[in-house]
Scaffold this motif. Structure first.
Motif, PDB file in Angstrom:
ATOM      1  N   UNK A 141       0.816  -1.212   0.000  1.00 59.84           N
ATOM      2  CA  UNK A 141       0.000   0.000   0.000  1.00 59.84           C
ATOM      3  C   UNK A 141       0.856   1.271   0.000  1.00 59.84           C
ATOM      4  N   UNK A 142       2.064   1.212   0.478  1.00 63.13           N
ATOM      5  CA  UNK A 142       2.933   2.381   0.571  1.00 63.13           C
ATOM      6  C   UNK A 142       3.584   2.690  -0.776  1.00 63.13           C
ATOM      7  N   UNK A 143       3.554   3.941  -1.222  1.00 62.74           N
ATOM      8  CA  UNK A 143       4.244   4.287  -2.475  1.00 62.74           C
ATOM      9  C   UNK A 143       5.760   4.252  -2.290  1.00 62.74           C
ATOM     10  N   UNK A 144       6.471   3.897  -3.345  1.00 65.05           N
ATOM     11  CA  UNK A 144       7.930   3.875  -3.340  1.00 65.05           C
ATOM     12  C   UNK A 144       8.458   4.114  -4.743  1.00 65.05           C
ATOM     13  N   UNK A 145       9.760   4.396  -4.817  1.00 63.45           N
ATOM     14  CA  UNK A 145      10.396   4.660  -6.113  1.00 63.45           C
ATOM     15  C   UNK A 145      11.880   4.303  -6.030  1.00 63.45           C
ATOM     16  N   UNK A 146      12.381   3.699  -7.098  1.00 62.53           N
ATOM     17  CA  UNK A 146      13.798   3.377  -7.230  1.00 62.53           C
ATOM     18  C   UNK A 146      14.275   3.881  -8.585  1.00 62.53           C
ATOM     19  N   UNK A 147      15.546   4.250  -8.644  1.00 64.71           N
ATOM     20  CA  UNK A 147      16.153   4.656  -9.906  1.00 64.71           C
ATOM     21  C   UNK A 147      17.538   4.028  -9.987  1.00 64.71           C
ATOM     22  N   UNK A 148      17.805   3.350 -11.082  1.00 59.17           N
ATOM     23  CA  UNK A 148      19.081   2.680 -11.306  1.00 59.17           C
ATOM     24  C   UNK A 148      19.757   3.327 -12.510  1.00 59.17           C
ATOM     25  N   UNK A 149      20.875   4.002 -12.266  1.00 56.36           N
ATOM     26  CA  UNK A 149      21.656   4.589 -13.362  1.00 56.36           C
ATOM     27  C   UNK A 149      22.489   3.482 -13.994  1.00 56.36           C
ATOM     28  N   UNK A 150      22.486   3.458 -15.324  1.00 56.83           N
ATOM     29  CA  UNK A 150      23.212   2.391 -16.016  1.00 56.83           C
ATOM     30  C   UNK A 150      24.084   2.973 -17.122  1.00 56.83           C
ATOM     31  N   UNK A 151      25.208   2.332 -17.396  1.00 53.67           N
ATOM     32  CA  UNK A 151      26.066   2.780 -18.493  1.00 53.67           C
ATOM     33  C   UNK A 151      25.513   2.278 -19.823  1.00 53.67           C
ATOM     34  N   UNK A 152      26.037   2.779 -20.892  1.00 54.35           N
ATOM     35  CA  UNK A 152      25.652   2.286 -22.216  1.00 54.35           C
ATOM     36  C   UNK A 152      26.442   1.001 -22.467  1.00 54.35           C
TER      37      UNK A 152
END
Length: 140
Positions: free
Chosen positions: A6-17
């Protein structure tokens, strides 16, 4: 419903080319969804993230990022890359032809077919350039 669903969350993964970034992104997404009790979404979410990140790695010359958000029963998966060129999903008749001939060229067609919603927009604020392509899966 798991308590943490029920709790909102967010993740961001930076990736190389780097083509290996697709596998890293897919495995990271699987872990995130499993840890949040959303295992039922893993298979489709992995497919969608793989297609989005594959396009970013293949078509952009610079870094990219995978963004995964959960809010109000909706999973949003997005890929940022530095290429401002709009994505061009194949038309239905092109999808049929491509499906018979080769494995490549079907990515956004699969996203369009499997996601509840999808879209994209250009980024040009705060020094960011490129585009963000996203899709959504409802948990319902």
């Amino acid at each position: 419903m798991p308590e943490n669903e029920a709790e909102p969350w967010e993740y961001c993964l930076s990736i190389p080319n780097d083509p290996r970034a697709v596998t890293v992104s897919r495995r990271t997404l699987r872990l995130i969804l499993t840890m949040h009790g959303l295992i039922r979404l893993v298979d489709v979410a992995e497919l969608l993230a793989t297609e989005l990140i594959s396009n970013s790695v293949q078509h952009a010359k610079g870094p990219a990022a995978l963004r995964v958000c959960w809010s109000a029963g909706v999973l949003r998966i997005g890929a940022w890359d530095s290429d401002p060129e709009p994505p061009a999903p194949p038309r239905a008749e092109q999808l049929e032809q491509v499906a018979e001939l080769e494995e490549e060229g079907r990515g956004l067609g699969l996203v369009r077919a499997c996601a509840d919603l999808w879209g994209w927009y250009l980024l040009s604020r705060h020094g960011n350039r490129g585009k963000y392509v996203w899709c959504e899966l409802a948990a319902g």
